[in-house]
Structure formats: structure tokens, C-alpha cells
Design a protein around this motif. Structure first.
Motif, PDB file in Angstrom:
ATOM      1  N   GLY A 289      21.360 -21.149 -44.192  1.00  0.00           N
ATOM      2  CA  GLY A 289      22.691 -20.583 -44.011  1.00  0.00           C
ATOM      3  C   GLY A 289      22.652 -19.265 -43.272  1.00  0.00           C
ATOM      4  N   MET A 290      23.769 -18.572 -43.296  1.00  0.00           N
ATOM      5  CA  MET A 290      23.930 -17.347 -42.537  1.00  0.00           C
ATOM      6  C   MET A 290      23.138 -16.187 -43.133  1.00  0.00           C
ATOM      7  SD  MET A 290      25.842 -18.250 -40.038  1.00  0.00           S
ATOM      8  CE  MET A 290      26.288 -16.656 -39.350  1.00  0.00           C
ATOM      9  N   SER A 291      22.552 -15.375 -42.270  1.00  0.00           N
ATOM     10  CA  SER A 291      21.884 -14.155 -42.729  1.00  0.00           C
ATOM     11  C   SER A 291      22.924 -13.245 -43.374  1.00  0.00           C
ATOM     12  CB  SER A 291      21.229 -13.442 -41.541  1.00  0.00           C
ATOM     13  OG  SER A 291      20.259 -14.249 -40.938  1.00  0.00           O
TER      14      SER A 291
ATOM     15  N   LEU B 253      24.481 -21.600 -47.299  1.00  0.00           N
ATOM     16  CA  LEU B 253      25.268 -20.450 -47.718  1.00  0.00           C
ATOM     17  C   LEU B 253      26.066 -19.909 -46.539  1.00  0.00           C
ATOM     18  CD1 LEU B 253      22.655 -18.701 -50.015  1.00  0.00           C
ATOM     19  CD2 LEU B 253      24.513 -20.222 -50.666  1.00  0.00           C
ATOM     20  N   GLU B 254      27.370 -19.807 -46.734  1.00  0.00           N
ATOM     21  CA  GLU B 254      28.319 -19.427 -45.689  1.00  0.00           C
ATOM     22  C   GLU B 254      29.029 -18.150 -46.082  1.00  0.00           C
ATOM     23  OE1 GLU B 254      29.583 -19.109 -42.777  1.00  0.00           O
ATOM     24  OE2 GLU B 254      30.154 -21.212 -42.410  1.00  0.00           O
ATOM     25  N   ALA B 255      29.557 -17.421 -45.104  1.00  0.00           N
ATOM     26  CA  ALA B 255      30.400 -16.253 -45.365  1.00  0.00           C
ATOM     27  C   ALA B 255      31.200 -15.961 -44.098  1.00  0.00           C
ATOM     28  CB  ALA B 255      29.572 -15.039 -45.781  1.00  0.00           C
TER      29      ALA B 255
ATOM     30  N   HIS C 181      21.440  -7.365 -37.352  1.00  0.00           N
ATOM     31  CA  HIS C 181      21.361  -8.803 -37.541  1.00  0.00           C
ATOM     32  C   HIS C 181      20.128  -9.321 -36.807  1.00  0.00           C
ATOM     33  CE1 HIS C 181      22.266 -13.083 -37.084  1.00  0.00           C
ATOM     34  NE2 HIS C 181      23.101 -12.949 -38.096  1.00  0.00           N
ATOM     35  N   PRO C 182      19.393 -10.299 -37.386  1.00  0.00           N
ATOM     36  CA  PRO C 182      18.156 -10.785 -36.756  1.00  0.00           C
ATOM     37  C   PRO C 182      18.322 -11.279 -35.327  1.00  0.00           C
ATOM     38  CG  PRO C 182      18.343 -11.636 -38.983  1.00  0.00           C
ATOM     39  CD  PRO C 182      19.645 -10.958 -38.677  1.00  0.00           C
TER      40      PRO C 182
ATOM     41  N   GLY D 116      25.230 -11.289 -32.933  1.00  0.00           N
ATOM     42  CA  GLY D 116      24.176 -11.975 -33.675  1.00  0.00           C
ATOM     43  C   GLY D 116      24.731 -13.042 -34.595  1.00  0.00           C
ATOM     44  N   ILE D 117      25.853 -12.738 -35.254  1.00  0.00           N
ATOM     45  CA  ILE D 117      26.487 -13.710 -36.154  1.00  0.00           C
ATOM     46  C   ILE D 117      26.934 -14.941 -35.387  1.00  0.00           C
ATOM     47  CG2 ILE D 117      28.502 -14.108 -37.632  1.00  0.00           C
ATOM     48  CD1 ILE D 117      28.277 -11.161 -38.482  1.00  0.00           C
TER      49      ILE D 117
END
Length: 322
Positions: A46-48, A126-128, A144-145, A155-156
Motif C-alpha cells: 500500500g501507500m507509504s 493500506l490506503e489513505a 516521500h520515497p 511522490g504520492i
């Protein structure tokens, strides 16, 4: 002469010894193979910033063997090693994320390999929301990676695009935008704490339309056709968990009929989900503010599902908001 005789004797005896060894191996291998159970597998992705570390720690506390940032190509190897533990590693959870993006092309192949080996595996995603993720990265002052020289939102966006297909194939999607650490752990506990795996698990989530639709909803129920208790002064301060509010909601024309027919529809849907191998479903029940009608309907609907043998968790997303 004696040396030759000795060598001849050695060569003559060796085949017999090899045959005895092969016979012993034949009898030993099936027994060992039968006693080597294949571990259950959960893949967390999921998202970082959406809570992967929290999910991993939760499963670790529940007794799962957790491996963080495992390259997808090594997942089948990890399962094989667990099988050789003779039951000591019965449940494995691996975290797969963008830090291993060079290996993401191998994920499909690894999942296909696991399916061929009849490994029981689930993918938890996992989401947001973008707003929640930006807020979390800014609060810890970390980039953000995938943002590189750009902004956090860049990044998102790149990560969402990278994980889009994985999200679509996930068995369980959890939106953590409005969840704190304890609420996320409670959700995971409800899904993974039990020893016996139920056929279907459901999350019934009340919400308010004015705060937006839950992004992880599989089914959405709209209760705004019912009169709003908000406009009844003596009921306004209470919620749908209050018996007086619930009685008011279900005394309205069509409320009980709606509950009966929707519960009947869910029985049909649940049968189809089981047939297709879907183990989790999130049912979002909405009204204007997520305080009265949706809460009352969610509580009653969860009881109907539980009576039909569906393990159910109730979440009131917007309860307590002004």
C-alpha cells in the motif's frame, strides 16, 4: 593381487549399499513431506505513510513471522523455508513496498507460483487520502520515497500509479485516512486474530456524505431517504447508538422494509463472494452527517450479517465530528 581383490570387493558392495540407501530414502521422504504444512501467507502493501509498519507490528504481536521489505521474487523461497520448519513457522507476513520497486515486476510471477503451490495467501492494501499522507510526511519531516527533487504530492502520485494494479487485486483494502494507530490495530485484530479462518468477514462502516465517500467501500448504502433525527430537538444531541434515535429511525415508513430487503440482497452477494474466493467486504452506510440514520442502520445490519454467519466488525467513521 590383494589390492585388486580389495578394490573389486568395494565396487561390488557399493551398489547394494546405494540401493539400501535409496530404499530408506523412499520410505523417509513421503513421511517428511506429509508432515510439512505450507505456511499461511499475508502480503502487506500500500501507500507509504498509510500504516504498513503498524500493520506489520500488529501481525507480529499476533504471532505471525514478519519480514519487512522482502523482494517479491523471494516470497516463494520464504514460504518454502517456512514449510521446512515443520510447523514452527505456520503464518508468514511480508511487507512489499516501493523501496523494492526494482523487484515489482516479479510480484505477478511470485503470486502465480504461490497459487500453483496451493499456498493460502492474502494481499492487504493500506490506503489513505493525499491530504492525510501529506500531513503525515510533513509531521515527521521526511520526504516521500518517490518524490525525488519534486514535492511530496508528486511522490504520492507516482506511487499510486505504481501500485494501481496491486490495489485492484488486493483481498483487503483498508483506508487509514481517519484512523488512529489503535483503530487500525483493532481492524487488523478483528481480521487476523482468530485461529479459525471464517468464510467471509465484513466491515460495516457508517459515514457522512458531507465528509466524502469511504475509498475502501465495496458496497454503498444511502439512508438519506429517511427523515433526519437531527431536526428533532430532543434527539439531536444523541447518536444512532441511542435506543430512542434507533427507534425513531426504524419507525419511519420504509426503514424496516429496506433493512429486510438489503439483508436479503447481501445474502445473495455473500454467496457469490464466497464462490469467487473473496473473503472480505466493506459495506459503507451513509447519511448526511454520519451520526444518526447511518449509525442506527449499520448496527442493525451488522446483527443481520452476524446471524447469517458472517463475522462482522462495525466502524462509525464520522461519529464525534461536528
Amino acid at each position: 593381487m590383494n589390492e585388486r581383490d580389495g578394490h573389486s570387493q568395494e565396487h561390488a558392495e557399493a551398489p547394494g549399499a546405494a540401493q539400501a540407501g535409496d530404499a530408506a530414502a523412499e520410505h523417509a521422504e513421503p513421511k517428511g513431506a506429509a508432515e510439512a504444512p505450507i505456511p499461511e501467507l499475508v502480503i502487506i502493501s500500500g501507500m507509504s505513510g498509510a500504516g504498513r509498519s503498524t500493520a506489520a507490528k500488529c501481525l507480529e504481536d499476533l504471532g505471525w513471522f514478519v519480514v519487512d521489505n522482502l523482494p517479491p521474487a523471494l516470497i516463494p523461497t520464504m514460504v518454502d523455508l517456512g514449510a521446512r520448519s515443520q510447523g514452527n513457522v505456520a503464518r508468514i507476513a511480508v511487507v512489499v513496498d516501493v523501496r523494492g520497486r526494482r523487484f515489482f515486476d516479479n510480484l505477478k510471477e511470485s503470486l502465480a507460483d504461490l497459487t500453483a503451490k496451493q499456498v493460502t495467501r492474502r494481499v492487504v492494501y493500506l490506503e489513505a487520502s493525499d491530504e492525510a499522507l501529506v500531513r503525515r510526511f510533513e509531521s515527521v519531516r521526511r520526504p516521500h520515497p518517490l518524490q525525488g527533487d519534486g514535492r511530496i504530492v508528486d511522490g504520492i502520485a507516482a506511487e499510486r500509479d505504481l501500485l494501481r494494479e496491486l490495489r485492484g487485486d488486493a483481498d483487503l483494502v483498508i483506508d487509514t485516512s481517519s484512523l488512529n494507530v489503535h483503530e487500525l490495530r483493532a481492524k487488523l485484530d478483528a481480521q487476523f486474530a482468530g485461529d479459525d479462518e471464517p468464510e467471509l468477514r465484513a466491515t460495516v462502516m457508517s459515514f457522512g456524505y458531507k465528509y466524502g465517500l469511504p475509498v475502501d467501500a465495496d458496497l454503498v448504502v444511502d439512508c438519506r431517504f429517511l427523515p433526519n433525527p437531527h431536526w428533532v430537538p430532543e434527539l439531536r444531541p444523541f447518536t444512532g447508538q441511542n435506543e430512542e434515535v434507533a427507534s425513531y429511525v426504524f419507525d419511519q415508513p420504509g426503514a424496516k422494509e429496506f433493512l429486510d430487503r438489503y439483508a436479503e440482497l447481501l445474502r445473495l452477494v455473500a454467496t457469490g463472494y464466497r464462490r469467487e474466493g473473496k473473503r472480505y467486504v466493506t459495506i459503507a452506510v451513509g447519511c448526511t452527517g454520519g451520526k444518526h440514520r447511518s449509525v442506527a442502520m449499520s448496527e442493525r445490519l451488522s446483527r443481520r450479517l452476524a446471524a447469517d454467519g458472517v463475522e462482522t466488525v462495525v466502524v462509525h467513521r464520522d461519529l464525534g465530528r461536528e
